[in-house]
Design a protein around this motif. Structure first.
Motif: not given
Ligand SMILES: C[S@@+](CC[C@H](N)C(=O)[O-])C[C@H]1O[C@@H](n2cnc3c(N)ncnc32)[C@H](O)[C@@H]1O
Length: 285
Positions: A19-28, A44-47, A49-51, A68-71, A90-94, A97-99
């Protein structure tokens, strides 16, 4: 669109999933249930706080969370001695919780310092960007990433304002935006004009489109095992275009979603932020 995302991920016990954008872990959390204990999940997450939030939903053996970035998926797999993954999401954007974070200024409705970096260990905050950027470059960012009609006027006001005092908080920026847009237009606008400006600046300071473009070019494809699936949820037409164009490379990808999947009217009613979401899926050849 959780159901559609899970359907396209086509999960089963024992798979290795990133899960390249794990966020708060909903999908994970759902992925974790579907792959079982023998499956491996990398989040993975760049933030950071989200981890910390994700940790509450995803933990235990065969569960790995990394800042880490998914990159950078390749180097994380190397560190974990995992050869390849079967699925990437990848679930892009914000995230919401960040908002709601009152420290980094993602939301124009909360007065906060103007930072907006996902990873505050490096890069440039919005305050610093606005202190040095040229008027024409800011105009371009607001047009390209925010489709802002009054980009030129806003860029001019930013340059004027910083001549007397720095733009340091969300409130400072909202005042500048407000002063650049005619009152009649503001009254008639369906959404607050600051929405587009904040989105554009967030995309710029995090270099979001470049991460996506570069990752699609090499890292994500390399990390997947042949036949592995990549599912991407985008929230912006520029992101979707990058994904669509990349999936057109027929020697590399077999497209699963000929047309992108969009949320149902019922889902948009419950979750208005989902209205611009699109899901695309492809299989590595
Ligand atoms: C829409 S949220 C993901 C929500 C997640 N799918 C869930 O179910 O909780 C997007 C997340 O992607 C992260 N993010 C944005 N760009 C990223 C990147 N290049 N690599 C890793 N994480 C990234 C953000 O910090 C944010 O936590």
């Amino acid at each position: 669109m959780l159901r559609e995302v899970l359907q396209h991920l086509d999960l089963r016990p024992g798979l290795t999933v990133c899960d390249g954008t794990v966020g708060a872990g909903g999908h994970s959390e759902k992925i974790s249930q579907a792959i079982g204990e023998e499956g491996i999940l990398l989040g993975l997450d760049r933030d950071s706080m989200m981890l910390r939030l994700a940790e509450k939903r995803v933990s235990g053996q065969n569960r790995h969370l990394r800042q880490a970035s998914y990159r950078e998926i390749g180097s994380v797999l190397e560190e974990l001695k995992i050869e390849s993954v079967d699925r990437i999401l990848l679930d892009l954007g914000l995230s919401s919780d960040q908002l709601a974070d009152s420290e980094r200024g993602f939301a124009f409705s909360l007065d906060a310092p103007l930072d907006m970096r996902f990873d505050t260990r490096s890069g440039e905050s919005v305050t610093r960007l606005l202190a040095r950027i040229s008027e024409s470059e800011l105009d371009r960012i607001l047009t390209n990433y925010g489709e802002e009609r009054f980009s030129g006027a806003i860029a001019r006001r930013v340059v004027e304002r910083r001549g007397t005092e720095p733009i340091k908080t969300t409130r400072d920026l909202c005042e500048v935006v407000e002063s650049a847009i005619p009152a009649k237009v503001r009254r008639q606008s369906r959404s607050d004009p600051a929405t587009r400006v904040f989105q554009a600046l967030r995309i710029a300071v995090n270099d979001e489109l470049r991460h996506l473009e570069e990752a699609l070019k090499t890292e994500l494809h390399q990390a997947l095992a042949p036949g592995g699936r990549l599912v991407i949820i985008t929230f912006h037409s520029l992101e979707d275009r990058i994904v669509k164009n990349s999936f057109r490379e027929e020697d590399r990808w077999q497209v699963v979603t000929r047309k992108p999947v969009s949320p149902s009217p019922a889902e948009v009613r419950v979750n208005p932020r989902s209205r611009s979401a699109l899901v695309r899926c492809a299989m590595k050849k």
